[in-house]
Write a protein that holds these residues in place. Structure first.
Motif, mmCIF file in Angstrom:
data_model
loop_
_atom_site.group_PDB
_atom_site.id
_atom_site.type_symbol
_atom_site.label_atom_id
_atom_site.label_comp_id
_atom_site.label_asym_id
_atom_site.label_seq_id
_atom_site.Cartn_x
_atom_site.Cartn_y
_atom_site.Cartn_z
ATOM 1 N N ASN A 171 0.856 -1.181 0.000
ATOM 2 C CA ASN A 171 0.000 0.000 0.000
ATOM 3 C C ASN A 171 0.885 1.222 0.000
ATOM 4 O O ASN A 171 1.745 1.361 0.866
ATOM 5 C CB ASN A 171 -0.871 0.011 1.253
ATOM 6 C CG ASN A 171 -1.886 -1.103 1.236
ATOM 7 O OD1 ASN A 171 -2.788 -1.113 0.400
ATOM 8 N ND2 ASN A 171 -1.728 -2.082 2.115
ATOM 9 N N PHE A 173 1.374 5.583 -0.676
ATOM 10 C CA PHE A 173 0.747 6.907 -0.698
ATOM 11 C C PHE A 173 1.775 7.887 -1.245
ATOM 12 O O PHE A 173 2.939 7.836 -0.858
ATOM 13 C CB PHE A 173 0.346 7.325 0.724
ATOM 14 C CG PHE A 173 -0.697 6.427 1.309
ATOM 15 C CD1 PHE A 173 -2.034 6.773 1.265
ATOM 16 C CD2 PHE A 173 -0.346 5.201 1.887
ATOM 17 C CE1 PHE A 173 -3.005 5.927 1.789
ATOM 18 C CE2 PHE A 173 -1.305 4.350 2.403
ATOM 19 C CZ PHE A 173 -2.649 4.718 2.353
ATOM 20 N N TYR A 233 -8.563 3.274 -10.404
ATOM 21 C CA TYR A 233 -9.801 3.124 -9.649
ATOM 22 C C TYR A 233 -10.171 4.460 -9.014
ATOM 23 O O TYR A 233 -9.353 5.391 -8.981
ATOM 24 C CB TYR A 233 -9.652 1.993 -8.625
ATOM 25 C CG TYR A 233 -9.567 0.655 -9.332
ATOM 26 C CD1 TYR A 233 -10.723 0.012 -9.750
ATOM 27 C CD2 TYR A 233 -8.344 0.076 -9.669
ATOM 28 C CE1 TYR A 233 -10.673 -1.176 -10.450
ATOM 29 C CE2 TYR A 233 -8.282 -1.114 -10.375
ATOM 30 C CZ TYR A 233 -9.458 -1.744 -10.759
ATOM 31 O OH TYR A 233 -9.420 -2.913 -11.460
ATOM 32 N N ASP A 235 -11.029 7.797 -7.030
ATOM 33 C CA ASP A 235 -10.311 8.586 -6.044
ATOM 34 C C ASP A 235 -8.812 8.413 -6.137
ATOM 35 O O ASP A 235 -8.131 8.246 -5.135
ATOM 36 C CB ASP A 235 -10.765 8.206 -4.627
ATOM 37 C CG ASP A 235 -11.742 9.205 -4.097
ATOM 38 O OD1 ASP A 235 -11.711 10.348 -4.575
ATOM 39 O OD2 ASP A 235 -12.528 8.842 -3.210
ATOM 40 N N THR A 237 -6.830 6.100 -7.009
ATOM 41 C CA THR A 237 -6.228 4.847 -6.558
ATOM 42 C C THR A 237 -5.755 4.092 -7.803
ATOM 43 O O THR A 237 -6.531 3.913 -8.740
ATOM 44 C CB THR A 237 -7.260 3.995 -5.800
ATOM 45 O OG1 THR A 237 -7.756 4.756 -4.706
ATOM 46 C CG2 THR A 237 -6.638 2.706 -5.283
ATOM 47 N N VAL A 262 -0.794 -0.946 -4.560
ATOM 48 C CA VAL A 262 -2.007 -0.132 -4.592
ATOM 49 C C VAL A 262 -1.562 1.266 -4.170
ATOM 50 O O VAL A 262 -1.148 1.477 -3.029
ATOM 51 C CB VAL A 262 -3.087 -0.683 -3.649
ATOM 52 C CG1 VAL A 262 -4.351 0.149 -3.757
ATOM 53 C CG2 VAL A 262 -3.376 -2.141 -3.988
ATOM 54 N N ARG A 264 -2.109 5.289 -3.794
ATOM 55 C CA ARG A 264 -3.048 6.414 -3.719
ATOM 56 C C ARG A 264 -2.217 7.670 -3.870
ATOM 57 O O ARG A 264 -1.260 7.883 -3.120
ATOM 58 C CB ARG A 264 -3.777 6.470 -2.382
ATOM 59 C CG ARG A 264 -4.711 5.297 -2.104
ATOM 60 C CD ARG A 264 -3.975 4.255 -1.361
ATOM 61 N NE ARG A 264 -4.780 3.097 -0.989
ATOM 62 C CZ ARG A 264 -4.242 1.924 -0.697
ATOM 63 N NH1 ARG A 264 -2.934 1.735 -0.757
ATOM 64 N NH2 ARG A 264 -5.000 0.913 -0.363
ATOM 65 N N ASN B 310 -14.748 -1.287 -8.125
ATOM 66 C CA ASN B 310 -13.539 -0.891 -7.424
ATOM 67 C C ASN B 310 -12.643 -2.081 -7.122
ATOM 68 O O ASN B 310 -13.024 -3.236 -7.291
ATOM 69 C CB ASN B 310 -13.902 -0.096 -6.168
ATOM 70 C CG ASN B 310 -13.948 1.399 -6.487
ATOM 71 O OD1 ASN B 310 -12.930 1.964 -6.907
ATOM 72 N ND2 ASN B 310 -15.101 2.011 -6.359
ATOM 73 N N ARG C 2 -12.473 6.249 -2.047
ATOM 74 C CA ARG C 2 -12.032 6.479 -0.675
ATOM 75 C C ARG C 2 -13.002 7.431 0.014
ATOM 76 O O ARG C 2 -13.530 8.338 -0.607
ATOM 77 C CB ARG C 2 -10.617 7.052 -0.661
ATOM 78 C CG ARG C 2 -9.576 5.967 -0.970
ATOM 79 C CD ARG C 2 -8.161 6.462 -0.785
ATOM 80 N NE ARG C 2 -7.770 7.398 -1.819
ATOM 81 C CZ ARG C 2 -6.730 8.222 -1.720
ATOM 82 N NH1 ARG C 2 -6.004 8.225 -0.612
ATOM 83 N NH2 ARG C 2 -6.416 9.033 -2.707
ATOM 84 N N ASP C 12 -9.635 3.612 2.346
ATOM 85 C CA ASP C 12 -10.150 2.840 1.213
ATOM 86 C C ASP C 12 -11.570 2.347 1.476
ATOM 87 O O ASP C 12 -11.925 2.024 2.607
ATOM 88 C CB ASP C 12 -9.270 1.604 0.966
ATOM 89 C CG ASP C 12 -7.992 1.959 0.248
ATOM 90 O OD1 ASP C 12 -7.672 3.171 0.181
ATOM 91 O OD2 ASP C 12 -7.322 1.048 -0.242
ATOM 92 N N ALA D 134 -3.790 -0.544 4.663
ATOM 93 C CA ALA D 134 -3.890 0.557 3.702
ATOM 94 C C ALA D 134 -3.874 1.890 4.433
ATOM 95 O O ALA D 134 -4.809 2.681 4.383
ATOM 96 C CB ALA D 134 -5.156 0.406 2.867
#
Ligand SMILES: Cc1cc2nc3c(=O)[nH]c(=O)nc-3n(C[C@H](O)[C@H](O)[C@H](O)COP(=O)(O)OP(=O)(O)OC[C@H]3O[C@@H](n4cnc5c(N)ncnc54)[C@H](O)[C@@H]3O)c2cc1C
Ligand SMILES: NC(=O)c1ccc[n+]([C@@H]2O[C@H](COP(=O)([O-])OP(=O)(O)OC[C@H]3O[C@@H](n4cnc5c(N)ncnc54)[C@H](O)[C@@H]3O)[C@@H](O)[C@H]2O)c1
Ligand SMILES: Cc1cc2nc3c(=O)[nH]c(=O)nc-3n(C[C@H](O)[C@H](O)[C@H](O)COP(=O)(O)O)c2cc1C
Ligand SMILES: [Zn+2]
Lengths: 947, 419, 94, 196
Positions: A171, A173, A233, A235, A237, A262, A264, B310, C2, C12, D134
């Motif tokens: 994950n 960011f 995906y 927002d 992502t 993944v 973001r 999603n 999100r 998420d 996450a």
């Protein structure tokens, strides 16, 4: 050095040699090679067979766009990885690959016979045949043909062998995600890094020395080589796959093979470049015909000459640069064939530099050679792409073609917005971009070319000469197929795709889509943007299922274990999956069948004492001054009247009046309740209660906390249960006066605090002993020790089920989301003094109907077992004629009755008590007579549990 | 001679494939029709076909927002079965299955209905009993069903992990051999072509943007290509039901639109020849005649009108698939997509007259309406032609919720994400 | 997708559970108006566009949130605690 | 007093796991606080409860969501609106909270047995946790003392950053064994040392 490999240049390391095999044949290459470049360097041109016609195919591209050269990577062990592009396989010592979709071998493939029937196998041909004449009913004819079709289908084959590799997730960011580490991506990453942003820079290719050197010092830039961003995906992502260990000969066990990223991000820069398009002309799929940019890449990056004598065929200037580059790297450029009558001066200069003959207003109209190219035929063409008569042939072993450039915009189009047409580029641009997005470099149509050159092509997609001209190489879709779709009315671009399968292969039509829609546009008399493009969808490149599975491979779901788990295992329990929980089913003695074991266990409870682990029951602390009011609203019966130190059985309905869950709730203090739920519904009930508190009754002062894992429970039941407790409990009295039915006491067992409630699921004198989970194994062992003189018997779910069936207690099999309290004989629990969740809707006509299924007991009259899932019928008249009256929800051998019994839901069942009926289980071939009885088989007055 | 046959193929191949006719015409709309069918999906097209064929109503317009088959008929995982628990559903879906069995011949279009079997894999004795309950109910209703042991399951699907050491060990399966798959697009095209040949006008790119009304009575529709009038207007727009019905002034319905995602892998040599659903989670899968593994799982679980899903559901579905097929971790996902589903509050459909005079409504198919295409069109055509339901659809009313006559296959109540 | 939980920040969608249409008002518990109950339990506005709905941060702080979300684009327009929403307020004692 | 048993059983395998060379990227151990207790406030009473809690526990918790403090053997942090989790190496805190928090304001719930606590520390702790959760573990987004409530699929976890490179993970006890195995496995890439 082979004849095909230049002595210097490229990213390969000539000091080392790598040995690998294709179909068992040994080859050599160098570190830095892909399978594609290494095979080319070995003079191999035939690298695959097409899907439908089994035509011989070579490399078209050098990267993700490659449709032809697909191989199966073998190993470790029996593991197989089918359909991998040669351009994406970095070779290593010991690499073994296998060619695909051919029999018996790649060079001699009997499937190629399909070519002869080419016209028959036109687009959509299978919709028109194979189903047989009208007078043959059913699907038989199709099944016969389908059997053959399925034998021929598929590309590579997968393996059933368990993949030993590990996969992981990461994950991430960041502030800026840069996709593509070409010139444009590097520049974008540099700018963002200098602005102090957190940057992730991904590229599908192995690490580039430029990026590595540049960003080594930047702590705020994470460079991810071999990483393809494949999905956008909501927002911001993004999903990406990093091929961590595919290129290693001997990857260490602690490395994942693929890592599923993944990401973001706040901003994204799409610098994914542009792909060159093939031109559509007869024979354009012959091995040796490749994209000009790919030819140049092989020469420049891998020092492999794609051909000794190359003809370039183009509708734009960029191929001239490629020609010059190829010439500089040692190939002879025999000619540049340009469809345009007047290429610009700068291009002509490059042609001259390449030493190439320039043939303008002409096109390649056919190719010669089988598994390797030997020459091409060219002809003059008119502005519409139709060839004239003037023909000549050119000998060559490589044709480098360029039909223009398509910016790689799929990522920006995945959310469904419509791409915009560029009249000069003859390609689509990204749709209007939302905030945070930018496109850079050639992905944005920004081609940084030498002065005087342009990437804008002449609008010629197809050379309309006679012969099979391929649009989609892998799926063998030809220009004529597109026209056939048009003729049959499949004119919408999405209909065309589905009818011809254009763009549905593993490359998703990366190089093919535009030509396909241009041909359709022409047939319809429309412009390409009027026809539009097909929809982009994730993933952008095929991604291993393992990568997306990540850490859940080999570990789909976590286990939930009770504190007594190890004790159960050590004491012979056969465990059973109950949702995520693992629970003892039986504690079988050697040689015992399941039935013998549970009958022994259940009988021990009725005659002596048994103990069962009930830690999995859902437990919810309901605290606060409004807790009693809250419970009154969610349960059908009253809880505000419950005294401290007492428990009560409660039933919950859904808002629609259907039974939801049941359990006991204990009042531990004025404001302090401990609610229990069934194991299966614990999570759902908690969520439901939280919903009511937050969304419906926000001013109730109640705190809900899941304490399922705080408290572990052991239920001790049977006539000797009290003796066992008396022998080990201190600090509390457990006799009838101090601990009456539904009473609660606090005490200690072997030094650990416990909470004991006298309640019974088995119908016997029984107690639930709750302790802190960390003490529970200790308490359990103390109970076992105290019970030893009474021959205490641990029992599992099967015996638990047996005891409750004998008592007619309902659980999940009966509270199945379709039954009402009335159906279950629980109408006595519906308070008339208050409204509660479900009270308003529980009296609708459909829920009151006399034909509703209601809970009854069954006793087998033929002394044979009744199977769960059997149906109840009035008469046994074969299998078909009878009407189902209902079904068996749970069945067992009852040690108390010495009979096979069951609980069942039967139409108007309460009116049928005492009647005879039959159970039938056609699936398992069991039928027999039963008597319908009251569902409480044992001790209906409750003397035993009150005893 | 029929238009499509092996002979016709041969003849056309010899003449350069220029002799084929349009599969369906591209007519202009007329001012009025006897029946307007809103929605050119599987159900709309089959309704038109059966109205024309069974009830002699030929003056029909099917108006479609985009291209026919652009909705769920063109994006579903193509599983066909009639293995339902409740008699209301059983009889309806069994009727559908019988229609499927002769559909290619009837439509003169190979819809490739392949009866390779549909199996529900049970992950525990309790689930196996639950499946047995359903299978026995089917058998009593005259529908084929078999209960397979773990060993039999392993034989049907080689390569699947049926070991006792699996996280959710498979105990057996409920098999309906007559179930299977069909080629989804072909179903839309086949019905369209057959309806067209009976005179039905199929009008694409004609989104309905409003209804014509006389008081409460619906008298036609306004489309992007003009107005059309008819005595009877049938709405059969699956995932778009809420929006279209709002145009008629119906603001609330027992329907929510949710997205279901589906997936295909790259083609590999076929080894899964049946359809199966995994009871340990939310996964169902098959392998197409091209060799792609086709599979899907749970709905994303929230209201949506975006035809895409999603990432979490993608990950869940892959995890379950790899758990069942540990050898397939190296096979690659090729494409994923989403479709909008009309989730009803009990998971069962609505095929009824109303709710306004002059209107007929067909909706609530959730993720299971592909298999219903023939029977839905057949019963809806009946209902439209005769103004009363056929026995097969008489339970599928809109007022069953108010009356408590719910048909809840999953027992989850009015929470679509749990269906 | 999100969702920005007021307590936990942006998380998420996997951490959240959809808890349905927030346009529905639970009838007075004592009410026997079947039409009102039917509407509450079964009918949905099912809006295309901005839609008021409840989500629970079930994989985080477990608070229920009142979310306004565009069902056509999945854009989250606003988030607040459900207990402060109009719908919940209607359930408070007068 | 009876000791609280570890939920790990056979899953506790001390020593080096995964990458065999170099310093371990992470070190993992089970922490065994003698008290874990939840303090929760009713809507509108959050400040009163927090102030009572600060007084009784001596932990300077501010009202920011997710804020927490570590104070020697005692740690506390917000897990949800108006909810805090306090862990202490000594027993007795729950009792003092029960006295300090008025019944009209909130509730105290003992969770000592219901939660298992694992500490992960080391230079790659952020990297390893990011595989499972996450959540942005960078120090800017997640400073020392702060906590998050999150999940790894079915496993709920409250995570507090207790040091520059150290985190405490509170998970439901029934999941502890499974989760611990997952955690160690995630650490193998960088070399994971399991300590007592
Ligand atoms: C991913 C996925 C997997 C599925 N798997 C299965 C399965 O395995 N088995 C199974 O039985 N079912 C399955 N289904 C369900 C099945 O596909 C649907 O229930 C069924 O297709 C719905 O009926 P339809 O074909 O008429 O709908 P659609 O094809 O969606 O037709 C509705 C049509 O109405 C049109 N429309 C909408 N608004 C307007 C308007 N205003 N004006 C004019 N036209 C309009 C739409 O464009 C569309 O073409 C699946 C669905 C999905 C999404
Ligand atoms: N032969 C030509 O004449 C020609 C054609 C096009 C571009 N160019 C030159 O290339 C330069 C343009 O550079 P650029 O940066 O726009 O493109 P580029 O092609 O150099 O770089 C794109 C990079 O993105 C990577 N990539 C693509 N999709 C990806 C994904 N989904 N995930 C991760 N990585 C991905 C590719 O591996 C590639 O390294 C210009 O200098 C231009 O002149 C030349
Ligand atoms: C049964 C089935 C099989 C499919 N097989 C493929 C395939 O092999 N290749 C492909 O690119 N897409 C395949 N698709 C997906 C379609 O390309 C497309 O994504 C889907 O029909 C939804 O349409 P949309 O993505 O245009 O919205 C398949 C779809 C279905 C329903
Ligand atoms: Zn939260």
């Amino acid at each position: 050095m082979s004849a095909h490999r230049a002595p210097t240049g490229g990213r390969i390391d000539r000091s080392k040699t790598i040995a690998f095999t294709v179909d068992g044949k040994a080859y050599a290459g160098h570190p830095g090679d892909t399978l594609a470049s290494a095979l080319l360097a070995n003079g191999v041109t035939l690298m695959g067979r097409s899907f439908k016609y089994h035509r011989p195919r070579g490399l078209l591209g050098a990267g993700d766009e490659e449709p032809n050269a697909l191989f199966t990577v073998l190993g470790p062990g029996a593991v197989r990885e089918p359909n991998i592009q040669a351009t994406r396989i970095e070779i290593f010592d010991g690499l073994q690959v296998e060619s695909q979709n051919r029999f018996p071998s790649l060079s001699f493939d009997v499937g190629a016979i399909n070519r002869l029937a080419g016209k028959l196998f036109s687009a959509g041909f299978y919709y028109k045949t194979f189903f047989g004449p009208e007078w043959i009913k059913g699907t038989r004819v199709w099944h016969v043909f389908e059997w053959f079709i399925r034998r021929a289908a598929g590309l590579g084959s997968a393996s059933a062998a368990r993949d030993p590799a590990r996969y992981e997730r990461m994950n991430a960011f960041c502030d800026v995600l840069v996709v593509g580490a070409g010139k444009a991506g590097l520049a974008a990453a540099r700018d963002a890094a200098e602005a102090g942003k957190r940057v992730i820079l991904c590229d599908s290719e192995p690490p580039s020395p430029a990026a590595t050197a540049e960003f080594a010092a930047h702590a705020n830039v994470e460079c991810l080589p071999r990483t393809t961003v494949w999905g956008h995906y909501d927002d911001m992502t993004f999903a990406a796959v990093e091929r961590v260990a595919d290129h290693l000969a001997d990857p260490p066990a602690h490395l994942p093979r693929h890592r599923h990223w993944v990401i973001r991000t706040k901003e994204i820069v799409v610098a994914t470049g542009a792909v060159e398009r093939p031109l559509v002309f007869p024979g354009n799929d012959a091995p040796g015909v490749m994209l000009a940019s790919a030819a140049l890449r092989y020469a420049a990056e891998f020092a492999v000459r794609p051909g000794a004598r190359i003809v370039v065929f183009a509708n734009n200037d960029t191929a001239y640069a490629a020609a010059a580059g190829l010439a500089a790297l040692g190939s002879t450029i025999a000619a540049i064939v340009d469809v345009r009558p007047n290429p610009p001066e700068a291009a002509r200069a490059l042609a001259a530099r390449a030493g190439a003959e320039l043939i303008v207003a002409s096109a390649v109209v056919s190719t010669a050679g089988g598994k390797a190219l030997s020459g091409v035929a060219i002809a003059e063409i008119g502005p519409d792409g139709a060839p004239g008569a003037n023909r000549r042939t050119l000998s060559c072993d490589c044709l480098a073609m360029s039909g223009g450039w398509t910016p790689q915009i799929q990522l920006a189009a995945q959310q469904g917005a419509k791409p915009r047409w560029d009249e000069r580029l003859h390609a689509f641009h990204a749709p209007d971009l939302p905030s945070g997005w930018s496109m850079a470099g050639s992905a944005a149509g920004d081609f940084d070319l030498d002065e005087g050159l342009s990437a804008y092509p002449a609008p010629v997609f197809e050379i309309k000469a006679k012969g099979k001209a391929f649009v989609d190489f892998q799926h063998d879709v030809t220009a004529d197929d597109v026209r056939l779709a048009h003729c049959e009315g499949y004119v919408n671009v999405e209909h065309m795709k589905r009818y011809t399968t254009l763009g549905m292969a593993t490359d998703q039509g990366r190089t093919a889509n535009l030509a396909g829609l241009a041909i359709m546009a022409e047939a319809r008399g429309l412009t390409p943007p009027e026809v539009g493009t097909t929809r982009s969808r994730p993933p952008l490149v095929p991604v291993s299922l393992g990568a997306i599975t990540a850490e859940r491979k080999d570990d789909l779901k976590p286990w939930r274990l009770t504190p007594m788990h190890d004790w159960h295992l050590e004491n012979g329990a056969t465990m059973y999956n109950a949702g995520l929980w693992s629970r003892p089913m039986i504690y079988g003695a050697p040689g015992e069948t399941i039935e013998q074991a549970y009958v022994r266990e259940a009988a021990a409870v009725r005659s002596g004492v048994g103990i069962v682990d009930v830690s999995t029951l859902g437990k919810i602390a309901v605290q606060g001054p409004d807790a009693p009011e809250f419970l009154d609203r969610v349960y059908t019966n009253l809880f505000s009247t419950l005294a401290v130190g007492k428990a009560r059985y409660g039933l919950m309905l859904r808002e629609d009046g259907i039974a939801y869950d049941d359990g006991t709730t204990w009042r531990l203090g004025d404001n302090d309740f401990l609610m229990t739920t069934t194991t299966a519904n614990a999570g759902k009930v908690m969520q439901q209660l939280e919903y009511y508190l937050d969304c419906v009754w926000p001013d109730l002062r109640v705190i809900l906390t899941s304490v399922t894992d705080e408290w572990a429970g052991a239920a001790v039941g049977g006539p000797k249960a009290r003796d066992v407790l008396a022998a080990c409990v201190s600090g509390a009295k457990v006799d009838d006066a101090h601990l009456p039915f539904m009473g609660i006491v606090k005490g200690e067992i072997a030094g650990a605090p416990v909470l004991i409630c006298r309640l019974s699921f088995s119908g016997e004198l029984a107690y639930e002993v709750y302790s802190g989970a960390g003490h529970a194994a200790h308490v359990w062992e103390a109970l076992m020790a105290a019970g030893k003189p009474f021959a205490i018997t641990p029992y599992g779910l099967e015996a638990l089920g047996t005891l409750r069936i004998e008592k007619g207690h309902v659980t999940g099999a009966e509270i199945d989301g379709r039954t009402t309290a009335r159906d279950l004989g629980l109408d006595w629990m519906l308070s008339k003094k208050k409204s509660f969740v479900g009270s308003a809707m529980m009296d609708r006509e459909g829920l009151f109907h006399p034909d509703r299924l209601r809970l009854v007991g069954l006793v087998s009259l033929d002394d044979r077992a009744i199977n769960g899932g059997s149906h109840v019928v009035d008469s046994l008249d074969g299998e078909k004629a009878t009407q189902s009256l209902g079904h068996v929800t749970a069945a067992c051998f009852s040690p108390a009755l010495g009979r096979y019994i069951a609980l069942a839901l039967v139409k108007n069942g309460r009116e049928r008590l005492g009647q005879r009926a039959f159970i039938t289980d056609p699936l398992r071939g069991r039928a027999g007579p039963v008597e319908i009885v009251h569902p409480v088989f044992v001790d209906p007055e409750g003397k035993r549990m009150h005893g | 001679m029929r238009e499509y046959s092996a002979f016709a193929l041969l003849k056309n191949a010899l003449t350069g494939n220029t002799g084929w006719k349009e599969a369906w015409r591209k007519p202009e709309l007329k001012a009025s029709y006897d029946v307007i069918i809103v929605g050119g999906g599987g159900h709309g097209l089959s309704t038109a076909y059966y109205l024309a064929k069974e009830h002699g109503v030929r003056n029909i317009a099917v108006v479609e927002k985009g291209w026919i088959g652009s909705g769920n008929i063109g994006r579903n995982t193509t599983m066909i079965r009639s293995n339902y628990l409740h008699p209301q559903n059983q009889h309806f879906y069994e009727h559908s299955l019988t229609l499927w069995e002769n559909l290619s011949q009837e439509l003169n279009f190979n819809v490739m209905f392949s009866q390779r079997g549909v199996m529900n894999l049970a992950v525990g004795p309790a689930q196996l009993d639950d499946f047995a309950r359903r299978g026995n109910a089917m058998r009593l209703a005259g529908i084929d069903a078999e209960l397979l042991s773990r060993e039999q399951v392993a034989k049907v699907i080689p390569g699947m992990d049926v070991s006792a050491s699996a996280r959710f060990p498979i105990y057996g399966g409920l098999m309906q051999w007559r179930g299977g798959t069909a080629r989804h697009d072909a179903v839309a095209w086949g019905y369209a072509r057959a309806a067209d040949r009976l005179g039905v006008d199929i009008i694409e790119n004609a989104e309905v943007t409003g209804f014509l009304k006389d008081g409460d009575t619906i008298t036609g529709v306004v489309t992007k290509r003009g107005e059309i009038r008819a005595k009877k207007t049938a709405v059969v727009v699956a995932g778009s039901t809420g929006q279209v019905m709002k145009l008629a002034g119906i603001d609330r319905l027992p329907i929510e639109s949710h997205v279901l995602q589906a997936f295909v892998t790259e083609a590999v040599k076929p080894f899964i020849h049946t359809v199966a659903a995994f009871g340990g989670g939310h996964l169902y899968f098959t392998q197409s005649d091209k060799g792609s593994l086709v599979f899907g799982g749970d709905i994303d679980g929230y209201n949506t009108w975006a035809q895409r899903g999603n990432l979490p559901v993608v990950e869940d579905v892959m995890s379950e698939f790899v758990a069942l097929f540990p050898g397939l971790a190296r096979v690659r996902l090729l494409r994923s997509w989403g479709g909008l589903m009309d989730m009803s509050m009990d998971g069962s459909p609505i095929i009824a007259k109303g709710p306004l005079p002059g209107m007929y409504l067909n909706t609530g198919w959730c993720y299971g309406g592909f298999k219903a295409v023939p029977a839905s069109g057949w019963t809806f055509a009946w209902t439209i032609a005769k103004d009363e339901p056929h026995a097969f659809n008489r339970h599928f009313t809109l007022d069953r919720f108010r009356r408590g006559l719910i048909i809840d296959e999953k027992g989850q109540g009015s929470t679509p994400r749990l269906h | 997708m999100r969702i920005t939980c007021p307590h936990c920040g942006r998380r998420d969608v996997a951490e959240f559970t959809y808890q349905g249409d927030a346009n529905r008002l639970r009838p007075d518990p004592a009410s026997t108006d079947q039409a009102a109950w039917n509407a509450y339990v079964y009918d949905r506005v099912n809006t295309r566009g901005p839609h008021r709905e409840f989500w629970q941060h079930s994989g985080g702080c477990r608070a229920h949130l009142a979310v306004e979300r565009d069902t056509a684009t999945h854009a989250i327009l606003s988030v607040s605690y459900a207990r402060d929403s109009d719908t919940a307020r209607a359930g408070r004692r007068p | 007093m009876v000791e609280i048993a570890s939920p790990l059983g056979t899953a506790f395998k001390p020593g080096r796991h995964g990458k065999p060379d170099g310093a371990p990227g992470v070190i993992v151990c089970e922490r065994k606080p003698a008290t874990i207790v939840q303090v929760a406030a009713f809507s509108g009473r959050e400040t009163a409860v927090r102030e009572a809690l600060v007084k009784a526990a001596g932990l300077k918790l501010n009202g920011k969501p997710g804020a927490g403090v570590v104070n020697g053997s005692r740690a506390g942090f917000g897990v949800a609106p108006g909810r805090w989790l306090i862990a202490d190496d000594k027993e007795g805190l729950a009792g003092s909270f029960a006295k300090a928090i008025a019944h009209e304001d909130g509730a105290v719930t003992r969770l000592t047995h219901g939660r298992s606590v694992f500490r992960i520390e080391g230079p790659r702790a952020e990297w390893v946790l990011a595989k499972l959760f996450a959540v942005d573990f960078s120090p800017e987004a997640f400073p020392v003392g702060d906590a998050v409530s999150t999940t790894h699929h079915d496993v709920f976890a409250a995570i507090q950053r207790v040091g520059e490179n150290a985190f405490d993970l509170y998970v439901f006890r029934s999941f502890a064994r499974s989760f611990f195995e997952t955690l160690v496995r995630a650490g193998e890439e960088v070399g994971c040392e399991v300590k007592a």
